[in-house]
Design an enzyme around this catalytic site. Structure first.
Site, mmCIF file in Angstrom:
data_model
loop_
_atom_site.group_PDB
_atom_site.id
_atom_site.type_symbol
_atom_site.label_atom_id
_atom_site.label_comp_id
_atom_site.label_asym_id
_atom_site.label_seq_id
_atom_site.Cartn_x
_atom_site.Cartn_y
_atom_site.Cartn_z
ATOM 1 N N ASP A 149 0.667 -1.218 0.288
ATOM 2 C CA ASP A 149 0.086 0.072 -0.109
ATOM 3 C C ASP A 149 0.768 0.934 0.731
ATOM 4 O OD1 ASP A 149 0.475 0.640 2.786
ATOM 5 O OD2 ASP A 149 -0.933 -1.047 2.984
ATOM 6 N N LYS A 198 -4.929 2.755 -0.397
ATOM 7 C CA LYS A 198 -5.166 3.392 1.064
ATOM 8 C C LYS A 198 -4.714 5.413 1.524
ATOM 9 C CE LYS A 198 -5.600 -0.296 4.108
ATOM 10 N NZ LYS A 198 -5.524 -0.194 5.932
ATOM 11 N N MET A 236 -1.495 9.300 12.076
ATOM 12 C CA MET A 236 -2.918 9.618 11.478
ATOM 13 C C MET A 236 -3.366 10.954 12.045
ATOM 14 S SD MET A 236 -4.327 5.792 10.144
ATOM 15 C CE MET A 236 -3.741 4.815 11.353
#
Ligand code: SAH
Length: 476
Positions: free
Chosen positions: A250, A272, A385
């Protein structure tokens, strides 16, 4: 070819070592390991040789070398600090056609000793032809990392099946193919991870099931690829990547890491990014199952560690439900890699006694954390994140008691040649992210330890050294 490489059978053969110091001890230890009967001639013995003598592994003549000592020997090594003695030993041995080695003096030797990678019964010997023992040693160190320590056990397992496999396949091509599949496939992997009995059973089964076309089931390797610097991969990660038929990766897997996969392996990108998945998690899970059932070895590469905000648990749960075998390889997680490469110790006796890893991104897009538990002045908080919610996180941490001046580090593309560290504080965090155009992947480190970045920073990426940045869209 300056030297002819051979492996000598020395079990219970008489060998002579002249010299009682450390140099002689090194060679003696190897001879003893090969089962030789070693006589050491030297007025005195160093501790190591004395220990071998005490364990009755060698015999010792506590005197100077005499010409007749070489009689009835099959191999002679001299390692004294007396040049005249070394020369004499060499001369006599040459005259008697006995193989002789004088340590570090190739001109006096009829054979030289290689650097050895010992995975008995498998052995790899490396020689630089006497030109540079250091080079040979360095090369040996590299090979050590490529050859799993369990190779010896693998060879022993193979040995115990050799006769049966020979009987089963009369055709040598088929036999070779069978062994290639075993030695590069699941049986070997099971053994490397310590599941010897299961490896034996599977080999047994593969042999029973083998028709003329041996058929193998696939496997999935869920591999933590670390935060970006390829040097941070584990040996196991690298080995499995080089074995896999398909690589499923990813966005967070840096291009130089992907380059290390087997050249002819298929590469499948499953994306992703936040809100922009090339494939949904469910589809990724199903893809892994399908590939494995087609008989492929699949390397599922994930950034950092698969079990830290990596949804690795979900992927293996699906594999398990579908009876697909797998293994998981841990990786260096972004918090650890980025903090280290920015000179920010995550804990420190004077600044932080605990560290927490949290995700700043929830499934529905909101940020809903236990702020009270996070906001402690002696705790480091690492947000994964978190870029999207910097406004909320600084507001909440201040609300729950952290000073506005608490330092914050934003580490973008940590550990890579594009690493950027931007330091701010809770009050100015959101403005800094905008003004500095901080982009993902970025990790956010909050806490007093961030102050150490100024003094402990050690990693200086070369500007423009890596023209291939990785990552996604802003604020993921
Ligand atoms: N499993 C991964 C984390 C996946 S979550 C791990 O253990 O590291 C994705 C988040 O990880 C990104 O949004 C970012 O916050 C962080 N991250 C991953 N690689 C990074 C890198 N090289 N530099 C900075 N942050 C990174």
């Amino acid at each position: 070819m300056d030297y002819f490489p051979v492996f000598l059978q020395l079990e219970k053969r008489d060998c002579l070592v002249v010299g009682g110091g450390k140099v002689a001890a090194r060679k003696t230890t190897l001879l003893v390991r090969a089962g030789a009967r070693v006589q050491v001639i030297a007025p005195d013995l160093c501790d190591e040789l004395a220990a071998l003598l005490e364990q009755k592994k060698i015999t010792h003549s506590a005197r100077k070398f005499e010409d007749s000592d070489i009689t009835n020997k099959v191999l002679v090594i001299a390692g004294t600090n007396r040049q005249d003695v070394n020369c004499r030993v060499s001369e006599l041995a040459h005259a008697a056609n006995l193989p002789v080695n004088v340590v570090d003096q190739p001109e006096l030797c009829s054979f030289i000793m290689p650097s050895i990678i010992d995975r008995s019964p498998v052995q790899i010997a490396v020689s630089s032809g006497g030109t540079s023992p250091v080079l040979a040693r360095l090369l040996r160190a590299r090979l050590e990392s490529y050859v799993p320590s369990a190779y010896g056990r693998l060879a022993t397992l193979v040995e115990s099946f050799r006769a049966r496999v020979k009987q089963r396949f009369s055709n040598t091509d088929q036999r070779r193919q069978f062994w290639e599949n075993i030695l590069q496939g699941e049986v070997a992997e099971l053994l490397f991870t310590g599941r010897d009995e299961t490896a034996r059973e599977l080999l047994e089964k593969s042999l029973d099931a083998a028709d003329d076309e041996p058929h193998f089931v696939g496997e999935v390797y869920l591999i933590g690829a670390g935060p970006g610097d390829p040097d941070l991969l584990t040996f196991r990660a690298l080995r499995l990547m080089q074995m896999a038929d398909v690589v499923v990766y990813d966005r967070l897997v840096a291009p130089p890491i992907l380059d290390l996969a087997r050249r002819d392996a298929d590469r499948i990108y499953v994306g992703k990014e936040r809100d922009n998945h090339a494939l949904s998690q469910e589809n990724i899970n199903q893809l892994l199952v399908r590939l494995a059932k087609e008989g492929k070895c699949v390397a599922r590469l994930k950034g950092g560690d698969p079990f830290i905000f990596g949804r690795g648990g979900e992927e293996i749960a699906t594999l398990m439900e579908n009876g697909v075998t797998f293994q998981v390889v841990p990786g260096i997680t972004a918090a650890s890699g980025c903090a280290t490469y920015s000179g920010i110790p995550l804990t420190h006796r004077d600044y932080a006694q605990s560290v927490v890893f949290v995700t700043g991104h929830l499934q529905d897009g909101s940020v809903d954390l236990n702020w009270k538990a996070l906001a402690h002045t002696n705790q480091t908080i690492v947000f994964y994140m978190g870029l999207h919610g910097v406004g909320i996180l600084s507001e909440q941490l201040i609300k729950y008691g952290l000073p506005e001046t608490t330092p914050v580090a934003l580490v973008q593309q940590g550990t890579t040649q594009n690493q950027r560290v931007v330091v701010s504080d809770l009050k100015n965090l959101e403005t800094t992210v905008k003004a500095e155009q901080v982009r993902p992947p970025t990790i956010i480190i909050v806490g007093k330890v961030v102050e150490l970045h100024k003094t402990l920073q050690w990693f200086n990426p070369l500007p423009g050294a890596n023209p291939r940045p990785f990552g996604g869209t802003p604020h993921s």
